[in-house]
Scaffold this active site. Structure first.
Site, PDB file in Angstrom:
ATOM      1  CB  THR A   1      47.916  35.188  49.616  1.00  0.00           C
ATOM      2  OG1 THR A   1      47.568  35.705  48.328  1.00  0.00           O
ATOM      3  CG2 THR A   1      46.724  35.319  50.551  1.00  0.00           C
TER       4      THR A   1
ATOM      5  CB  ILE B   1      46.563  42.426  40.757  1.00  0.00           C
ATOM      6  CG1 ILE B   1      45.043  42.346  40.504  1.00  0.00           C
ATOM      7  CG2 ILE B   1      47.329  41.410  39.921  1.00  0.00           C
ATOM      8  CD1 ILE B   1      44.377  41.071  41.030  1.00  0.00           C
ATOM      9  CE  LYS B   2      52.679  39.940  47.606  1.00  0.00           C
ATOM     10  NZ  LYS B   2      52.611  38.883  48.628  1.00  0.00           N
ATOM     11  CB  VAL B   3      52.670  42.358  39.340  1.00  0.00           C
ATOM     12  CG1 VAL B   3      51.225  42.168  38.903  1.00  0.00           C
ATOM     13  CG2 VAL B   3      52.966  43.812  39.584  1.00  0.00           C
TER      14      VAL B   3
END
Ligand code: E4P
Length: 222
Positions: A27, A83-85
């Protein structure tokens, strides 16, 4: 190569999960914004209940402390949350710090192989090169995947996966697999198109017509 769905739409995820091909979901804030009124935490928790694989939830902080705090919060929602960074110096720091806590990360918005290498060295679980957006700039998105794949292969210590993102059409899926991506995250519409072929439709129609003609002729026999 594995297939992820690039969406926050629960109906799309439910449908493709039934196909038995889905290994994860990505997402991003723009995809969440399309689901008007949907709560982020509820959405991620629901997706995690539908798909048994990594679910990327993206941070929106611009500094490492904020990204780390978001990462700690989101990863508590489900053990499959990644966790998207963003691929920035602060993002690298967040990857490194979250890694020491055993929290997996997806470094997103990768547009060159240096960004992918540094994300891998910081300990990213996956990197997300955006092939479609590279193509949009008149460069070759697949060449980016090939470069990253070659660098990672030559450095056996790197365990980071290559997640081809910004997939725009079915040919991107095939080319990502050939270029060495471990995963392609695809919009629902692209996956549907990838399963279409006029000869499949024509073949089904002709098999069914022959079957019904056979049944009709058998019914005519005494
Ligand atoms: C990947 O994780 C991103 O969410 C996505 O693939 C971006 O695709 P777009 O360039 O079509 O917006």
């Amino acid at each position: 190569m594995k297939i992820y769905l690039d969406t926050a739409n629960l109906e799309e995820i439910r449908e493709v999960a039934r196909w038995g091909i889905l290994s994860g979901v990505t997402t991003n804030p723009s995809l969440m914004a399309q689901e008007v009124g949907a709560d982020f935490e509820d959405t991620i928790r629901t997706i995690a209940g539908l798909v048994d694989g990594p679910i990327s939830a993206e941070t929106v902080s611009e500094d490492a402390d904020g990204m780390v705090a978001e990462g700690i919060e989101y990863s508590a929602w489900h053990s499959n949350v990644i966790i998207k960074v963003p691929s920035t110096p602060a993002g690298l720091e967040a990857v490194s710090r979250l890694g020491t806590m055993g929290i997996r990360t997806n470094v997103t918005l990768i547009f060159n192989a240096n960004q992918a290498l540094m994300a891998a060295l910081a300990g990213a679980f996956v990197v997300s090169p955006f092939v479609g957006r590279v193509d949009d700039m008149s460069h070759d998105g697949m060449e980016l995947i090939r470069e990253i794949s070659s660098i990672f292969e030559q450095n056996p210590d790197i365990r980071t996966g290559i997640l081809a993102a910004s997939i725009r059409h079915p040919r991107h899926i095939i080319e990502s697999a050939l270029a060495g991506a471990h995963i392609a995250t695809c919009p629902y519409k692209v996956l549907k198109k990838a399963m279409q072929h006029p000869l499949t439709d024509r073949g089904i129609a002709s098999f069914l017509a022959d079957w019904h003609a056979r049944e009709a002729s058998m019914a005519m026999q005494p």
